[in-house]
Design a protein around this motif. Structure first.
Motif, PDB file in Angstrom:
ATOM      1  N   ARG A  12      39.399  49.359  47.059  1.00  0.00           N
ATOM      2  CA  ARG A  12      40.393  48.501  47.699  1.00  0.00           C
ATOM      3  C   ARG A  12      39.892  47.072  47.902  1.00  0.00           C
ATOM      4  NH1 ARG A  12      44.942  51.120  47.849  1.00  0.00           N
ATOM      5  NH2 ARG A  12      44.864  53.298  48.403  1.00  0.00           N
ATOM      6  N   ARG A  13      38.600  46.835  47.811  1.00  0.00           N
ATOM      7  CA  ARG A  13      38.089  45.473  47.952  1.00  0.00           C
ATOM      8  C   ARG A  13      38.328  44.655  46.696  1.00  0.00           C
ATOM      9  NH1 ARG A  13      32.411  46.075  48.320  1.00  0.00           N
ATOM     10  NH2 ARG A  13      32.784  48.070  47.391  1.00  0.00           N
ATOM     11  N   LEU A  14      38.706  45.305  45.619  1.00  0.00           N
ATOM     12  CA  LEU A  14      38.897  44.610  44.356  1.00  0.00           C
ATOM     13  C   LEU A  14      40.374  44.295  44.151  1.00  0.00           C
ATOM     14  CD1 LEU A  14      36.556  46.742  42.090  1.00  0.00           C
ATOM     15  CD2 LEU A  14      36.030  44.666  43.345  1.00  0.00           C
ATOM     16  N   ALA A  15      40.670  43.057  43.842  1.00  0.00           N
ATOM     17  CA  ALA A  15      42.056  42.646  43.607  1.00  0.00           C
ATOM     18  C   ALA A  15      42.309  42.588  42.109  1.00  0.00           C
ATOM     19  CB  ALA A  15      42.292  41.272  44.216  1.00  0.00           C
ATOM     20  N   TYR A  21      53.162  39.528  40.981  1.00  0.00           N
ATOM     21  CA  TYR A  21      53.309  39.837  42.402  1.00  0.00           C
ATOM     22  C   TYR A  21      51.969  39.765  43.126  1.00  0.00           C
ATOM     23  CZ  TYR A  21      51.959  44.597  41.012  1.00  0.00           C
ATOM     24  OH  TYR A  21      51.311  45.678  40.487  1.00  0.00           O
ATOM     25  N   ASP A  22      50.865  40.045  42.433  1.00  0.00           N
ATOM     26  CA  ASP A  22      49.542  39.892  43.042  1.00  0.00           C
ATOM     27  C   ASP A  22      49.277  38.420  43.365  1.00  0.00           C
ATOM     28  OD1 ASP A  22      48.859  42.609  42.819  1.00  0.00           O
ATOM     29  OD2 ASP A  22      48.045  42.316  40.804  1.00  0.00           O
ATOM     30  N   PHE A  26      49.025  36.769  47.122  1.00  0.00           N
ATOM     31  CA  PHE A  26      47.801  36.069  47.486  1.00  0.00           C
ATOM     32  C   PHE A  26      48.109  34.645  47.930  1.00  0.00           C
ATOM     33  CE2 PHE A  26      43.888  33.707  46.599  1.00  0.00           C
ATOM     34  CZ  PHE A  26      42.948  34.502  47.221  1.00  0.00           C
ATOM     35  N   ALA A  27      49.002  33.969  47.196  1.00  0.00           N
ATOM     36  CA  ALA A  27      49.377  32.595  47.537  1.00  0.00           C
ATOM     37  C   ALA A  27      50.077  32.541  48.892  1.00  0.00           C
ATOM     38  CB  ALA A  27      50.279  32.016  46.454  1.00  0.00           C
ATOM     39  N   LYS A  28      51.003  33.452  49.122  1.00  0.00           N
ATOM     40  CA  LYS A  28      51.724  33.479  50.385  1.00  0.00           C
ATOM     41  C   LYS A  28      50.794  33.821  51.544  1.00  0.00           C
ATOM     42  CE  LYS A  28      55.745  35.556  52.584  1.00  0.00           C
ATOM     43  NZ  LYS A  28      56.846  36.500  52.429  1.00  0.00           N
ATOM     44  N   LYS A  29      49.903  34.770  51.322  1.00  0.00           N
ATOM     45  CA  LYS A  29      48.958  35.203  52.356  1.00  0.00           C
ATOM     46  C   LYS A  29      48.097  34.042  52.844  1.00  0.00           C
ATOM     47  CE  LYS A  29      44.926  38.216  52.858  1.00  0.00           C
ATOM     48  NZ  LYS A  29      44.072  39.186  52.146  1.00  0.00           N
ATOM     49  N   HIS A  30      47.698  33.169  51.924  1.00  0.00           N
ATOM     50  CA  HIS A  30      46.786  32.081  52.273  1.00  0.00           C
ATOM     51  C   HIS A  30      47.467  30.728  52.402  1.00  0.00           C
ATOM     52  CE1 HIS A  30      43.199  34.531  52.077  1.00  0.00           C
ATOM     53  NE2 HIS A  30      43.659  35.071  50.962  1.00  0.00           N
ATOM     54  N   ASP A  36      47.140  27.447  42.428  1.00  0.00           N
ATOM     55  CA  ASP A  36      45.829  27.549  43.070  1.00  0.00           C
ATOM     56  C   ASP A  36      45.393  29.005  43.185  1.00  0.00           C
ATOM     57  OD1 ASP A  36      45.442  24.809  43.373  1.00  0.00           O
ATOM     58  OD2 ASP A  36      46.321  24.774  45.385  1.00  0.00           O
ATOM     59  N   ALA A  37      46.339  29.875  43.511  1.00  0.00           N
ATOM     60  CA  ALA A  37      46.026  31.301  43.633  1.00  0.00           C
ATOM     61  C   ALA A  37      45.547  31.869  42.297  1.00  0.00           C
ATOM     62  CB  ALA A  37      47.242  32.066  44.132  1.00  0.00           C
ATOM     63  N   ARG A  38      46.242  31.520  41.209  1.00  0.00           N
ATOM     64  CA  ARG A  38      45.822  31.987  39.873  1.00  0.00           C
ATOM     65  C   ARG A  38      44.421  31.499  39.539  1.00  0.00           C
ATOM     66  NH1 ARG A  38      50.575  30.100  38.568  1.00  0.00           N
ATOM     67  NH2 ARG A  38      52.239  31.601  38.502  1.00  0.00           N
ATOM     68  N   ARG A  39      44.164  30.237  39.842  1.00  0.00           N
ATOM     69  CA  ARG A  39      42.849  29.658  39.539  1.00  0.00           C
ATOM     70  C   ARG A  39      41.748  30.375  40.319  1.00  0.00           C
ATOM     71  NH1 ARG A  39      39.972  26.329  42.201  1.00  0.00           N
ATOM     72  NH2 ARG A  39      41.648  25.604  43.544  1.00  0.00           N
TER      73      ARG A  39
END
Length: 60
Positions: A12-15, A21-22, A26-30, A36-39
């Motif tokens: 579960r630590r691995l994304a 949607y991942d 990730f972008a929304k979470k941060h 930027d999230a893709r990078r």
């Protein structure tokens, strides 16, 4: 047939970071852009902890 969760190889630590949607989660979470999230995901691979730290540094 039920899934035997004791034999799961997923960590579960691995994304994954390969699905849109991942990236959007990730972008929304941060609070960062999808680009930027893709990078960050591409740069840090599957290491979720490193990616989270990089996103926090980016955001300020």
């Amino acid at each position: 047939m039920a899934v035997d969760k004791t034999k799961s190889t997923a960590d579960r630590r691995l994304a994954a970071g390969t699905q849109e949607y991942d990236v959007s989660y990730f972008a929304k979470k941060h609070g960062i852009t999808a680009a930027d999230a893709r990078r960050i995901i591409k740069q840090h691979g599957k290491d979720r902890d490193a990616a989270d730290k990089a996103a926090c540094r980016l955001r300020g």
